[in-house]
Design a protein around this motif. Structure first.
Motif, PDB file in Angstrom:
ATOM      1  N   THR A   8      -6.085   8.713  -1.637  1.00 43.81           N
ATOM      2  CA  THR A   8      -5.262   7.540  -1.950  1.00 43.81           C
ATOM      3  C   THR A   8      -5.965   6.223  -1.641  1.00 43.81           C
ATOM      4  OG1 THR A   8      -4.192   7.646   0.219  1.00 43.81           O
ATOM      5  CG2 THR A   8      -3.098   8.810  -1.610  1.00 43.81           C
ATOM      6  N   THR A   9      -7.127   6.303  -0.986  1.00 44.44           N
ATOM      7  CA  THR A   9      -7.858   5.078  -0.662  1.00 44.44           C
ATOM      8  C   THR A   9      -9.316   5.213  -1.087  1.00 44.44           C
ATOM      9  OG1 THR A   9      -8.593   5.745   1.556  1.00 44.44           O
ATOM     10  CG2 THR A   9      -6.399   4.714   1.388  1.00 44.44           C
ATOM     11  N   GLU A  11     -11.755   4.360   0.705  1.00 43.16           N
ATOM     12  CA  GLU A  11     -12.477   4.874   1.872  1.00 43.16           C
ATOM     13  C   GLU A  11     -12.482   6.404   1.878  1.00 43.16           C
ATOM     14  OE1 GLU A  11     -10.094   2.430   2.006  1.00 43.16           O
ATOM     15  OE2 GLU A  11     -11.524   0.787   2.281  1.00 43.16           O
ATOM     16  N   GLU A  12     -11.339   7.022   1.552  1.00 45.91           N
ATOM     17  CA  GLU A  12     -11.282   8.488   1.469  1.00 45.91           C
ATOM     18  C   GLU A  12     -12.222   8.990   0.375  1.00 45.91           C
ATOM     19  OE1 GLU A  12      -6.694   9.426   2.881  1.00 45.91           O
ATOM     20  OE2 GLU A  12      -7.084   8.946   0.770  1.00 45.91           O
ATOM     21  N   SER A  67      -2.950   5.609  -7.645  1.00 45.91           N
ATOM     22  CA  SER A  67      -4.165   5.258  -6.890  1.00 45.91           C
ATOM     23  C   SER A  67      -5.241   4.713  -7.831  1.00 45.91           C
ATOM     24  CB  SER A  67      -4.681   6.497  -6.143  1.00 45.91           C
ATOM     25  OG  SER A  67      -3.716   6.983  -5.244  1.00 45.91           O
TER      26      SER A  67
END
Length: 114
Positions: A8-9, A11-12, A67
């Motif tokens: 969802t980000t 960064e992930e 997302s």
């Protein structure tokens, strides 16, 4: 069944992409409003359910509407034009294989992934 993690980000996504240096990464880009994507997700889920030994690969889900920044970053980092549904196999941070729409089938995944 191999674990499926939703990203969802950005960064992930960056962490998952970095991990492809040591383990293959399969990204499934899914539109939660599209019937074709729903069919492809069923095929993808069937593959995961029928291949419990596939624990040497990371599987991630990106919902393209919810997302959007992650979906856009995946397209940019892999140089794979966005489509959904879409599946991308990544090794060493590079696209190894991709398919979209009706080409996403359990049989097709099995032929490529084994």
């Amino acid at each position: 069944m191999p674990a499926l993690k939703e990203l969802t980000t950005v960064e992930e996504w960056n962490t998952a992409l970095e991990g492809s240096n040591s383990r293959p990464l399969v990204v499934f880009k899914h539109s939660t409003t599209c019937p074709v994507s729903a069919n492809a997700f069923t095929e993808f889920s069937n593959y995961l359910n029928n291949n419990p030994e596939q624990d040497d690969t990371d599987f991630v889900l990106v919902k393209v509407i919810e997302s959007r920044p992650v979906s856009n970053q995946v397209a940019e980092d892999t140089s794979v034009k966005h489509e959904s549904p879409q599946i991308i196999l990544i090794k060493d941070k590079a696209k190894y294989w991709t398919a979209s729409h009706w080409s996403i089938t359990e049989a097709h995944m099995s032929a490529v992934m084994k």
